[in-house]
Design a protein around this motif. Structure first.
Motif, PDB file in Angstrom:
ATOM      1  N   LYS A 247       0.836  -1.198   0.000  1.00 37.60           N
ATOM      2  CA  LYS A 247       0.000   0.000   0.000  1.00 37.60           C
ATOM      3  C   LYS A 247       0.871   1.248   0.000  1.00 37.60           C
ATOM      4  N   ALA A 248       1.930   1.245   0.826  1.00 36.31           N
ATOM      5  CA  ALA A 248       2.852   2.382   0.857  1.00 36.31           C
ATOM      6  C   ALA A 248       3.649   2.482  -0.439  1.00 36.31           C
ATOM      7  N   LEU A 249       4.095   1.320  -0.974  1.00 36.22           N
ATOM      8  CA  LEU A 249       4.886   1.324  -2.206  1.00 36.22           C
ATOM      9  C   LEU A 249       4.064   1.838  -3.383  1.00 36.22           C
ATOM     10  N   GLU A 250       2.823   1.372  -3.493  1.00 34.97           N
ATOM     11  CA  GLU A 250       1.972   1.779  -4.610  1.00 34.97           C
ATOM     12  C   GLU A 250       1.527   3.229  -4.493  1.00 34.97           C
ATOM     13  N   SER A 251       1.704   3.822  -3.329  1.00 31.16           N
ATOM     14  CA  SER A 251       1.442   5.251  -3.177  1.00 31.16           C
ATOM     15  C   SER A 251       2.696   6.083  -3.435  1.00 31.16           C
ATOM     16  N   PHE A 252       3.865   5.550  -3.042  1.00 26.53           N
ATOM     17  CA  PHE A 252       5.098   6.327  -3.140  1.00 26.53           C
ATOM     18  C   PHE A 252       5.681   6.319  -4.553  1.00 26.53           C
ATOM     19  N   VAL A 253       5.657   5.171  -5.225  1.00 20.85           N
ATOM     20  CA  VAL A 253       6.296   5.064  -6.544  1.00 20.85           C
ATOM     21  C   VAL A 253       5.650   5.989  -7.578  1.00 20.85           C
ATOM     22  N   PRO A 254       4.307   6.071  -7.679  1.00 23.54           N
ATOM     23  CA  PRO A 254       3.733   7.037  -8.631  1.00 23.54           C
ATOM     24  C   PRO A 254       4.133   8.481  -8.326  1.00 23.54           C
ATOM     25  N   TRP A 255       4.165   8.833  -7.036  1.00 29.25           N
ATOM     26  CA  TRP A 255       4.618  10.184  -6.695  1.00 29.25           C
ATOM     27  C   TRP A 255       6.075  10.381  -7.105  1.00 29.25           C
ATOM     28  N   LEU A 256       6.903   9.353  -6.927  1.00 31.00           N
ATOM     29  CA  LEU A 256       8.308   9.449  -7.305  1.00 31.00           C
ATOM     30  C   LEU A 256       8.450   9.684  -8.807  1.00 31.00           C
ATOM     31  N   SER A 257       7.638   8.999  -9.601  1.00 33.04           N
ATOM     32  CA  SER A 257       7.675   9.204 -11.058  1.00 33.04           C
ATOM     33  C   SER A 257       7.264  10.631 -11.414  1.00 33.04           C
ATOM     34  N   GLN A 258       6.230  11.131 -10.754  1.00 35.76           N
ATOM     35  CA  GLN A 258       5.804  12.505 -11.007  1.00 35.76           C
ATOM     36  C   GLN A 258       6.893  13.500 -10.611  1.00 35.76           C
ATOM     37  N   ALA A 259       7.572  13.235  -9.499  1.00 34.02           N
ATOM     38  CA  ALA A 259       8.640  14.133  -9.058  1.00 34.02           C
ATOM     39  C   ALA A 259       9.798  14.130 -10.052  1.00 34.02           C
ATOM     40  N   GLU A 260      10.135  12.955 -10.589  1.00 33.79           N
ATOM     41  CA  GLU A 260      11.208  12.885 -11.591  1.00 33.79           C
ATOM     42  C   GLU A 260      10.835  13.671 -12.843  1.00 33.79           C
ATOM     43  N   ASN A 261       9.597  13.529 -13.285  1.00 32.61           N
ATOM     44  CA  ASN A 261       9.149  14.286 -14.461  1.00 32.61           C
ATOM     45  C   ASN A 261       9.122  15.786 -14.178  1.00 32.61           C
ATOM     46  N   ARG A 262       8.726  16.127 -12.967  1.00 33.14           N
ATOM     47  CA  ARG A 262       8.681  17.549 -12.600  1.00 33.14           C
ATOM     48  C   ARG A 262      10.077  18.159 -12.603  1.00 33.14           C
ATOM     49  N   LEU A 263      11.054  17.442 -12.052  1.00 33.42           N
ATOM     50  CA  LEU A 263      12.419  17.962 -12.036  1.00 33.42           C
ATOM     51  C   LEU A 263      12.970  18.086 -13.448  1.00 33.42           C
ATOM     52  N   ASP A 264      12.643  17.116 -14.295  1.00 31.77           N
ATOM     53  CA  ASP A 264      13.130  17.170 -15.673  1.00 31.77           C
ATOM     54  C   ASP A 264      12.539  18.358 -16.428  1.00 31.77           C
ATOM     55  N   ALA A 265      11.293  18.725 -16.042  1.00 32.05           N
ATOM     56  CA  ALA A 265      10.643  19.849 -16.729  1.00 32.05           C
ATOM     57  C   ALA A 265      11.040  21.201 -16.150  1.00 32.05           C
ATOM     58  N   LEU A 266      11.659  21.202 -14.970  1.00 36.45           N
ATOM     59  CA  LEU A 266      12.061  22.472 -14.354  1.00 36.45           C
ATOM     60  C   LEU A 266      13.345  22.971 -15.013  1.00 36.45           C
ATOM     61  N   ARG A 267      13.196  23.707 -16.084  1.00 37.15           N
ATOM     62  CA  ARG A 267      14.330  24.297 -16.799  1.00 37.15           C
ATOM     63  C   ARG A 267      14.135  25.809 -16.856  1.00 37.15           C
ATOM     64  N   PRO A 268      15.199  26.583 -16.638  1.00 35.35           N
ATOM     65  CA  PRO A 268      15.046  28.048 -16.689  1.00 35.35           C
ATOM     66  C   PRO A 268      14.756  28.519 -18.105  1.00 35.35           C
ATOM     67  N   ASP A 269      13.798  29.441 -18.219  1.00 37.57           N
ATOM     68  CA  ASP A 269      13.482  29.998 -19.538  1.00 37.57           C
ATOM     69  C   ASP A 269      14.558  30.963 -20.010  1.00 37.57           C
ATOM     70  N   SER A 270      15.213  31.585 -19.076  1.00 43.03           N
ATOM     71  CA  SER A 270      16.246  32.556 -19.420  1.00 43.03           C
ATOM     72  C   SER A 270      17.294  32.548 -18.315  1.00 43.03           C
ATOM     73  N   PHE A 271      18.525  32.916 -18.700  1.00 40.99           N
ATOM     74  CA  PHE A 271      19.597  32.963 -17.718  1.00 40.99           C
ATOM     75  C   PHE A 271      19.962  34.393 -17.365  1.00 40.99           C
ATOM     76  N   ALA A 272      18.998  35.255 -17.588  1.00 44.45           N
ATOM     77  CA  ALA A 272      19.166  36.604 -17.059  1.00 44.45           C
ATOM     78  C   ALA A 272      19.118  36.532 -15.537  1.00 44.45           C
ATOM     79  N   ARG A 273      19.719  37.498 -14.905  1.00 41.41           N
ATOM     80  CA  ARG A 273      19.870  37.449 -13.450  1.00 41.41           C
ATOM     81  C   ARG A 273      18.520  37.291 -12.749  1.00 41.41           C
ATOM     82  N   ARG A 274      17.521  38.047 -13.160  1.00 43.38           N
ATOM     83  CA  ARG A 274      16.208  37.979 -12.526  1.00 43.38           C
ATOM     84  C   ARG A 274      15.537  36.630 -12.775  1.00 43.38           C
ATOM     85  N   ASP A 275      15.585  36.144 -14.018  1.00 43.77           N
ATOM     86  CA  ASP A 275      14.954  34.863 -14.346  1.00 43.77           C
ATOM     87  C   ASP A 275      15.650  33.703 -13.643  1.00 43.77           C
ATOM     88  N   LEU A 276      16.967  33.787 -13.540  1.00 42.31           N
ATOM     89  CA  LEU A 276      17.707  32.715 -12.873  1.00 42.31           C
ATOM     90  C   LEU A 276      17.384  32.669 -11.380  1.00 42.31           C
TER      91      LEU A 276
END
Length: 473
Positions: A247-276
């Motif tokens: 029950k704990a595994l089937e709850s944690f693993v889907p969240w882990l997959s979502q977190a991995e996808n979220r981190l992969d999608a977190l990319r800066p749009d610009s490297f200007a000082r304010r955007d960074l």
């Protein structure tokens, strides 16, 4: 005359009232007597032996008959008396005779029924035969029960190896559940059999044989119950640990997959000082979410280890699942922390490059200003002007080295940013390129001004020499 008639009518009225009351009493008594007779008939049909002592039976019979005669005679006398008062004729005699005959028949039937019971009472020989028959039946029941116990113990002789594979574990639970329920269902029967055996053992002439059989029965039953309960407890415990873990595994693993996808999608749009800086704040918020989930991951690992400890075989399945979850969890945390650290370092390097670029830009602007100021002068032939232009050209040439170093730094930054931002750049290389073009233009202009100033100065010098020679002549 009228007074006499009135008295006669009054007397007749009183007699009529008394007649009606006697009729009512007669019918009430008749109903009670009929009901009592019916109850006695039912009681007589259902009578059984009351006492094992024939003398006690005889005494009870006599008491019952006396009570019957007393009650029946009292009611019969009351009926007859009421009849005599009410109906001096023979119209009521037939029903009364029928009631009296029923009472007599009932008493005779009761007496005969008790005598029949006395004649069928068991003799000592019959009692002995009955005891022997009960003993044989008890021995047969004990033998049958011992056979069942031996068969069940044989089916549970192999050691139970609980599997950590939840499908196999479910099959083990389903296979043992009927055995466990069957054992529990037999418990009352076994207890009653042991109690009966203990009671018969006191009456048996072969006490040593009976005692040995009962001891064997009790020992095998204790072994079977202990083994069945122990297996059921172990299986139930493992199944409960299995249920909680998955029950704990089937709850944690889907969240882990979502977190991995979220981190992969977190990319800066610009490297200007304010955007960074904004992107670094988003990563910090994501890191806080991971910290909140760290307790859930530790709980999952604890549940998995507890489940593995409760099993005997197939533990590698759960161990591999925990290892895979831990590897993904560690990778996610390390990648996030590494990205935050690299972006913070990258931000510092971009800021440093921007500051250096700003310093070089300011120097170029100052040189451009001085050159523009020089161009506003009316003449460029004096030695001071030539000296200023030479000094300004040296300053411009000195800017070439820091600009080249800055160009290399910005190129490295853009390569690193391209890896992090998937093709993004800081834009500093373009600014350096534009500044380099300005510096080249400034250098060309200074070279031109210096050449022109040198030519003009040389012409002036030659003119002055010629003019001096002419004056001497």
């Amino acid at each position: 005359m009228s007074l006499m008639v009135s008295k006669i009518l009054k007397k007749l009225s009183l007699c009529r009232i008394q007649l009606l009351e006697d009729l009512k009493d007669l019918y009430d008594t008749h109903d009670h007597l009929a009901t009592w007779l019916s109850a006695k008939e039912r009681m007589t049909a259902a009578l059984g032996p009351i006492s094992s002592d024939p003398r006690m039976v005889q005494s009870q019979v006599e008491q019952a008959l006396q009570s019957t005669r007393r009650k029946s005679s009292t009611w019969a006398f009351h009926v007859c008396e009421t009849r005599c008062k009410t109906f001096p004729t023979r119209s009521i005699r037939r029903p009364l005779k029928k009631i009296r005959n029923s009472i007599c028949d009932d008493c005779k039937l009761a007496s005969a029924n008790w005598k029949a019971r006395d004649s069928s009472w068991p003799t000592p020989k019959l009692l002995a035969n009955s005891c022997a028959r009960d003993g044989r039946e008890f021995d047969a029941t004990v033998a049958k029960t011992l056979g069942w116990l031996s068969e069940e113990l044989g089916s549970l002789s192999d050691r139970l190896l609980i599997s950590a594979d939840r499908d196999i574990l479910q099959q083990q639970v389903e296979a043992h559940e009927p055995i466990y329920k069957d054992v529990l269902a037999k418990e009352h029967q076994i207890i009653m059999l042991l109690d009966k055996g203990a009671s018969q053992q006191q009456k048996s002439t072969e006490k040593h044989l009976s005692s040995r059989s009962l001891d064997n029965l009790r020992n095998q039953w204790d072994r079977l119950k202990r083994e069945a309960v122990e297996r059921q407890t172990r299986l139930a415990t493992s199944m409960e640990h299995c249920r909680k873990y998955y029950k704990a595994l089937e709850s944690f693993v889907p969240w882990l997959s979502q977190a991995e996808n979220r981190l992969d999608a977190l990319r800066p749009d610009s490297f200007a000082r304010r955007d960074l800086d904004k992107h670094l704040q988003e990563l910090a918020a994501f890191r806080n979410d991971l910290w909140k989930k760290s307790g859930e991951f530790e709980h999952l690992r604890s549940l998995g280890e507890t489940f593995v400890a409760s099993c005997d075989i197939d533990k590698d399945i759960v161990v591999q699942e925990l290892s895979a979850a831990k590897a993904r969890w560690d990778k996610l945390n390390n990648e996030l922390l590494g990205r935050i650290s690299s972006l913070e370092e990258l931000g510092r390097r971009i800021a440093d490059a921007s500051d250096r670029l700003g310093a070089v830009t300011s120097s170029v602007q100052r040189c451009e200003y001085h050159l523009n100021s020089h161009d506003t002068l009316p003449t460029h032939t004096d030695a001071a002007t030539l000296s200023r232009l030479s000094t300004l050209r040296d300053e411009v040439l000195a800017l070439r080295k820091p600009l080249d170093s800055l160009r290399s730094t910005c190129a490295d930054l853009d390569d690193e940013i391209a890896r992090v931002g998937r093709g993004k750049t800081s834009g500093l290389s373009d600014e350096v390129k534009a500044l380099s073009e300005r510096l080249d233009d400034l250098t060309n202009r200074l070279d031109d001004r210096c050449d022109r100033a040198q030519v003009a100065a040389k012409a002036v010098q030659q003119y002055n020499v010629c003019d001096f020679n002419s004056s001497e002549l």
